[in-house]
Each structure stands twice: as structure tokens, then as C-alpha cells.
Design a protein around this motif. Structure first.
Motif, PDB file in Angstrom:
ATOM      1  N   PHE A  75      58.757  42.709   3.826  1.00 29.48           N
ATOM      2  CA  PHE A  75      57.957  41.603   3.296  1.00 29.48           C
ATOM      3  C   PHE A  75      57.452  40.685   4.408  1.00 29.48           C
ATOM      4  CE2 PHE A  75      57.451  37.338   1.522  1.00 29.48           C
ATOM      5  CZ  PHE A  75      56.564  37.600   0.485  1.00 29.48           C
ATOM      6  N   LEU A  76      58.280  40.459   5.416  1.00 32.26           N
ATOM      7  CA  LEU A  76      57.896  39.528   6.480  1.00 32.26           C
ATOM      8  C   LEU A  76      56.978  40.142   7.538  1.00 32.26           C
ATOM      9  CD1 LEU A  76      61.188  37.555   7.157  1.00 32.26           C
ATOM     10  CD2 LEU A  76      59.162  36.818   5.908  1.00 32.26           C
ATOM     11  N   LEU A  77      57.089  41.431   7.794  1.00 31.95           N
ATOM     12  CA  LEU A  77      56.371  42.015   8.929  1.00 31.95           C
ATOM     13  C   LEU A  77      55.136  42.831   8.585  1.00 31.95           C
ATOM     14  CD1 LEU A  77      59.301  43.094  11.259  1.00 31.95           C
ATOM     15  CD2 LEU A  77      57.982  40.983  11.267  1.00 31.95           C
ATOM     16  N   TRP A  78      54.931  43.227   7.341  1.00 31.25           N
ATOM     17  CA  TRP A  78      53.782  44.078   7.033  1.00 31.25           C
ATOM     18  C   TRP A  78      52.441  43.461   7.398  1.00 31.25           C
ATOM     19  CZ3 TRP A  78      49.683  43.165   3.836  1.00 31.25           C
ATOM     20  CH2 TRP A  78      49.812  42.120   2.920  1.00 31.25           C
ATOM     21  N   PRO A  79      52.256  42.122   7.309  1.00 34.54           N
ATOM     22  CA  PRO A  79      50.927  41.584   7.632  1.00 34.54           C
ATOM     23  C   PRO A  79      50.489  41.835   9.074  1.00 34.54           C
ATOM     24  CG  PRO A  79      52.215  39.953   6.458  1.00 34.54           C
ATOM     25  CD  PRO A  79      53.137  41.063   6.797  1.00 34.54           C
ATOM     26  N   SER A  80      51.424  41.827  10.010  1.00 34.21           N
ATOM     27  CA  SER A  80      51.026  42.043  11.404  1.00 34.21           C
ATOM     28  C   SER A  80      50.522  43.469  11.616  1.00 34.21           C
ATOM     29  CB  SER A  80      52.184  41.718  12.351  1.00 34.21           C
ATOM     30  OG  SER A  80      53.314  42.484  12.030  1.00 34.21           O
ATOM     31  N   TYR A  81      51.139  44.446  10.954  1.00 37.15           N
ATOM     32  CA  TYR A  81      50.658  45.827  11.044  1.00 37.15           C
ATOM     33  C   TYR A  81      49.304  45.967  10.348  1.00 37.15           C
ATOM     34  CZ  TYR A  81      55.166  47.299  12.815  1.00 37.15           C
ATOM     35  OH  TYR A  81      56.269  47.452  13.596  1.00 37.15           O
ATOM     36  N   ALA A  82      49.143  45.322   9.205  1.00 39.03           N
ATOM     37  CA  ALA A  82      47.875  45.402   8.478  1.00 39.03           C
ATOM     38  C   ALA A  82      46.731  44.826   9.307  1.00 39.03           C
ATOM     39  CB  ALA A  82      47.993  44.670   7.138  1.00 39.03           C
ATOM     40  N   ARG A  83      46.962  43.701   9.931  1.00 36.87           N
ATOM     41  CA  ARG A  83      45.908  43.091  10.756  1.00 36.87           C
ATOM     42  C   ARG A  83      45.559  43.944  11.966  1.00 36.87           C
ATOM     43  NH1 ARG A  83      45.945  36.613  11.197  1.00 36.87           N
ATOM     44  NH2 ARG A  83      44.846  36.324   9.252  1.00 36.87           N
ATOM     45  N   LEU A  84      46.589  44.431  12.641  1.00 34.85           N
ATOM     46  CA  LEU A  84      46.356  45.265  13.814  1.00 34.85           C
ATOM     47  C   LEU A  84      45.570  46.523  13.443  1.00 34.85           C
ATOM     48  CD1 LEU A  84      47.117  46.012  16.854  1.00 34.85           C
ATOM     49  CD2 LEU A  84      48.893  47.390  15.781  1.00 34.85           C
ATOM     50  N   VAL A  85      46.018  47.228  12.413  1.00 37.35           N
ATOM     51  CA  VAL A  85      45.376  48.482  12.019  1.00 37.35           C
ATOM     52  C   VAL A  85      43.965  48.233  11.500  1.00 37.35           C
ATOM     53  CG1 VAL A  85      45.503  50.395  10.371  1.00 37.35           C
ATOM     54  CG2 VAL A  85      47.518  49.713  11.660  1.00 37.35           C
ATOM     55  N   ARG A  86      43.769  47.166  10.765  1.00 38.92           N
ATOM     56  CA  ARG A  86      42.422  46.844  10.272  1.00 38.92           C
ATOM     57  C   ARG A  86      41.468  46.632  11.436  1.00 38.92           C
ATOM     58  NH1 ARG A  86      39.577  42.072  10.036  1.00 38.92           N
ATOM     59  NH2 ARG A  86      37.858  42.081   8.565  1.00 38.92           N
ATOM     60  N   GLY A  87      41.884  45.827  12.407  1.00 41.45           N
ATOM     61  CA  GLY A  87      41.020  45.565  13.561  1.00 41.45           C
ATOM     62  C   GLY A  87      40.695  46.826  14.344  1.00 41.45           C
ATOM     63  N   GLU A  88      41.698  47.655  14.566  1.00 41.85           N
ATOM     64  CA  GLU A  88      41.473  48.914  15.287  1.00 41.85           C
ATOM     65  C   GLU A  88      40.572  49.850  14.473  1.00 41.85           C
ATOM     66  OE1 GLU A  88      42.751  50.161  18.297  1.00 41.85           O
ATOM     67  OE2 GLU A  88      43.501  48.156  18.773  1.00 41.85           O
ATOM     68  N   THR A  89      40.784  49.891  13.170  1.00 46.55           N
ATOM     69  CA  THR A  89      39.979  50.772  12.312  1.00 46.55           C
ATOM     70  C   THR A  89      38.522  50.330  12.291  1.00 46.55           C
ATOM     71  OG1 THR A  89      41.909  51.231  10.938  1.00 46.55           O
ATOM     72  CG2 THR A  89      39.772  51.710   9.976  1.00 46.55           C
ATOM     73  N   LEU A  90      38.284  49.031  12.263  1.00 40.23           N
ATOM     74  CA  LEU A  90      36.900  48.540  12.291  1.00 40.23           C
ATOM     75  C   LEU A  90      36.176  49.025  13.544  1.00 40.23           C
ATOM     76  CD1 LEU A  90      37.308  44.879  10.974  1.00 40.23           C
ATOM     77  CD2 LEU A  90      36.188  46.801   9.821  1.00 40.23           C
TER      78      LEU A  90
END
Length: 185
Positions: free
Chosen positions: A100-115
Motif C-alpha cells: 500500500f505504501l510503495l506502489w505509487p513510486s513504481y507506478a510513477r516510474l514505470v509510467r514515465g518510462e513508458t511514455l
């Protein structure tokens, strides 16, 4: 009874007569298990959400990133204690708190790289070749995300160990008598 260090017990014993070194080593096993399992699940959840948000864009991106913003705006340790108290202390619930606490950092990183990756020529060529969106995501984009995800996971190992120790110290982590580094404090 509390005993000082000796040849039989290099770190001495605790108040209940248990060997401190063996409890420290077993506690390391538990803490590293929490870290490994928590980071694997967190990486899977966060990376999936970030991949969907970055690849499909539009309303999916907006919805996912607003969820990330909400999650990041909440005070971490307070939410961790609240979740742990609501669900009872256990190994599984510590993992849930970590995810619950750490998933947002992975989501942001992967989103930016995917873009950035979806604008590359190899993705355009895969589209021209007739690959589906899922094929492009999992065969072309995900392998290029792996190094960044691995770096973030490595950085989170220490954080998760400290989080588990903090939760155990506060009495809402892994319950005694299981030795963890936080319980031993």
C-alpha cells in the motif's frame, strides 16, 4: 536471565535466556523475507498500473495518476499503523502495508518510462508489423523497463526493512515471539 557475552553466546542472552545472536540471525531472515516478498508484490502492482497508465494514456492515465497522487499525499507511517491495527499484526498484513505504501513510486516510474518508450521507433515498427497492444507492452516495453524497476527495488530494500522494524517496534508488525529486528529493539 540476562547474561553477558560468552563463548557459548557471543552476543549474550535476553531477559528470557534466549541467545541474542540466533534471534538476530532469524530476525534478519524474517525482515529480508518481508522485504523480498513486499517488493516483488509492490513492483508487480505498481508497474502494472504505471504500464497501463503510460501506454494507454487518456482517462486511464488520469485516473491512475490521481490515485497515485492521493496515495502519496497520505502520511506513510500513520497509514501503516492504521492498516496494521485494523487488520491485526501478522506477516501478511505487514506485506499489505508495504504494498500500500510503495506502489505509487513504481507506478510513477514505470509510467514515465513508458511514455518515453512508446514514442520510440521499435514500438512504431511493432505497430506496423501488426502487433497487438498487449504484445507491444509485454514484448517490447516491459523488457526495457526492467533496469529502472530493478534499481528502484534495490533502493527500497532498506526502506522496507526499516518500515517492518518500525511497525514491529510499535507493536503492529509481526507479533512476538517471532524475532524480527523491530521486536528485538
Amino acid at each position: 536471565t540476562l547474561q553477558p557475552p560468552s563463548l557459548a553466546n557471543p552476543f549474550g542472552t535476553d531477559r528470557l535466556g534466549r541467545d541474542t545472536l540466533s534471534r538476530l540471525l532469524y530476525g534478519a531472515q524474517i525482515s529480508l523475507s518481508v522485504s523480498l516478498v513486499g517488493i516483488l508484490l509492490t513492483g508487480a502492482v505498481g508497474a502494472s498500473i504505471g504500464l497501463l497508465a503510460g501506454f494507454w494514456g487518456a482517462w486511464v492515465d488520469t485516473l491512475c495518476m490521481r490515485l497515485v497522487d492521493i496515495s502519496l499525499s497520505l502520511p506513510g507511517i500513520l497509514i501503516a499503523v492504521l492498516l496494521s491495527v485494523v487488520f491485526e499484526p501478522s506477516f501478511t498484513n505487514v506485506i499489505i502495508v508495504v504494498v500500500f505504501l510503495l506502489w505509487p513510486s513504481y507506478a510513477r516510474l514505470v509510467r514515465g518510462e513508458t511514455l518515453g518508450l512508446k514514442q520510440q521507433e521499435f514500438v512504431a515498427l511493432a505497430r506496423i508489423a501488426g502487433c497487438s497492444s498487449l504484445t507491444i507492452m509485454f514484448r517490447h516495453v516491459v523488457p526495457n523497463l526492467a533496469p529502472s524497476i530493478l534499481v528502484l527495488a534495490t533502493l527500497h530494500v532498506g526502506y522496507v526493512i526499516v518500515l517492518e522494524a518500525a511497525l514491529s517496534f510499535l507493536g503492529v508488525g509481526i507479533p512476538p515471539p517471532t524475532p524480527t529486528w523491530g521486536n528485538m529493539l
